[in-house]
Design a protein around this motif. Sequence first.
Motif, short mmCIF file in Angstrom:
data_model
loop_
_atom_site.label_atom_id
_atom_site.label_comp_id
_atom_site.label_asym_id
_atom_site.label_seq_id
_atom_site.Cartn_x
_atom_site.Cartn_y
_atom_site.Cartn_z
N LYS A 186 63.15 76.72 59.68
CA LYS A 186 62.40 77.63 60.56
C LYS A 186 60.99 77.92 60.03
O LYS A 186 60.02 77.93 60.78
N LYS A 187 60.91 78.16 58.72
CA LYS A 187 59.59 78.51 58.16
C LYS A 187 59.09 77.44 57.19
O LYS A 187 58.27 77.70 56.32
N THR A 188 59.64 76.24 57.29
CA THR A 188 59.31 75.18 56.33
C THR A 188 57.91 74.62 56.54
O THR A 188 57.50 74.38 57.68
N LEU A 189 57.19 74.40 55.45
CA LEU A 189 55.93 73.67 55.54
C LEU A 189 56.26 72.18 55.48
O LEU A 189 56.93 71.74 54.55
N VAL A 190 55.82 71.44 56.48
CA VAL A 190 56.08 69.99 56.48
C VAL A 190 54.86 69.31 55.86
O VAL A 190 53.74 69.42 56.37
N MET A 191 55.10 68.63 54.74
CA MET A 191 53.98 68.04 53.99
C MET A 191 54.17 66.53 53.84
O MET A 191 55.29 66.03 53.86
N HIS A 192 53.06 65.85 53.67
CA HIS A 192 53.07 64.39 53.51
C HIS A 192 51.73 64.04 52.87
O HIS A 192 50.69 64.52 53.33
N PRO A 193 51.72 63.20 51.82
CA PRO A 193 50.42 62.88 51.21
C PRO A 193 49.58 61.98 52.11
O PRO A 193 48.38 61.84 51.90
N LEU A 194 50.23 61.34 53.11
CA LEU A 194 49.59 60.37 54.00
C LEU A 194 49.08 59.17 53.18
O LEU A 194 48.79 59.34 52.00
N PRO A 195 48.97 57.99 53.72
CA PRO A 195 49.20 57.66 55.13
C PRO A 195 50.68 57.70 55.50
O PRO A 195 51.53 57.46 54.65
N ARG A 196 50.96 57.98 56.78
CA ARG A 196 52.34 57.92 57.27
C ARG A 196 52.51 56.65 58.08
O ARG A 196 51.53 56.09 58.59
#
Length: 498
Positions: free
Chosen positions: A325-335
């Motif tokens: 519900k309150k999660t930060l969705v992170m990704h260093p990219l590129p995806r």
Amino acid sequence: MSLANRSLVTIDDLSNGEIEALFSLADEMADSPTKQGGLCQGKIMASLFFEPSTRTRLSFETAMLRLGGRVISAVDIGATSLAKGESIADMAKVVGSYADIIVIRHPWEGAARVVDDYAGIPVINAGDGSHEHPTQTLCDLYTIRRKRETIRGLRIALWGDLKHGRTVHSLIYALARFGATILFNAGPGLGMPEHVLGKLTTEYDYKSIKVKTLGEEAKRGLFPLDAMYVTPDRPHQPAMFPDIPEISIRIKGDIETLQKHGINASLHYNISENDFQIKLKRSEIDTLYVMRLQKERHASTEEIQGLKRNYPVVDKKLLKGKEFKKTLVMHPLPRVDELAHDVDDDPRSMYFKQAAYGVPVRMALLALLLGAKEVTIPEEQASFVRKIDYPVYKRDSGIKCPNIKCISNQETEVRYIKPEFKIVSREPLTLRCVYCDHELHPQYVASSDWHEGKLENKKYHSADSHFGRKIKLENLIIFASENEAQAQQFKPSSYARQ
Ligand code: CP
């Protein structure tokens, strides 16, 4: 405090206090990026990117330009004299005489460390193979801090290719130092490497809880998960439960550890099976950190196709789970395919912010390492980091790093690099390569104090024998194999395994 002339090769080159101070400076840079033009005037940054990059290279170059400095760059090994067989060390010495700071990305693990050994100016590791990418970790932690106001005690799930993704390797050490509970959901065969997990337990006292040991009931209670790593726990006290079988003492210990880290768990006694079970309820996740399949680290297209089939995907549907519900969705990219585009407009998505924060974070880092700014280091009392000064083994006894991607195994570099290892443990004998952190467990040792002038005393022993363990560090000779020991004219002692 000045960080001038320091390098950033691994995330462990910065203390927790230094990271937090750097973030305060990054706040200043983010607030007024166009007013920092006087800080690095006259300074030159060499930008050497020998693997593809969009974010890291361009944000470093933007950061240097914003600080009033200039940039020289090389982005293709084929256009440098490395292609003619020049060593990394020679290149580093030369570039070190042109620029004031070097930022390097290279496919070989440990390359940034060698550049740092020879350049004579500060060096920043912008990614060395699958090893580390410490400035991405700074961007990740800074993004979390901007959103949550703290980077301490997080509950974070790492997702996808944890084996080859260098960003998660730097990140996991930093998370451990700031007391996170770390949950893993790796793609099949793409789990966190043993040497990274080893460091997590030896350096940071982390405890592993394999989810499959908690039973079906527990597994059903959580989103897809392989394992959890949690911060040091108070010791279990089996003596307090003298009538309870050993298995339930372990479970009791696990329960306490899980609860301490905010995992909603309870212990149940199943009377018909005379057994204890753990039940887990879904607990909120602060951050979900997604990694793409690092296909450039795999040998064949067939292998990549196989791994793609069961690769875990984060999409709108998954994020409907109440633990997110309150999660930060992170990704260093590129995806690529692992993070659906339908999540982009979701307020929990942080990945484009992570990339944008690359500029103020790297401005702060460059200004500090070039001595244009100083920082005040906050109190470090909540730090989990323990600097361990392991003894180093650099005797030329034929032992090599097992990692073929390590710089110490490359044809152009073996002329001057001697394999070097930290002795992490004597029981069992464990060596860690100083360049890439891969570990090995050699089986045979000898003492350089062997002969007293008599050749027949030149004997080797099992590393785990009483005699092998007694050899003083300064006399220790370590062999990769019995053949290697015999090639060096050593004979087996009665302490050598038959
Ligand atoms: N995150 C990251 O390292 O991106 P680039 O490969 O584009 O630099």
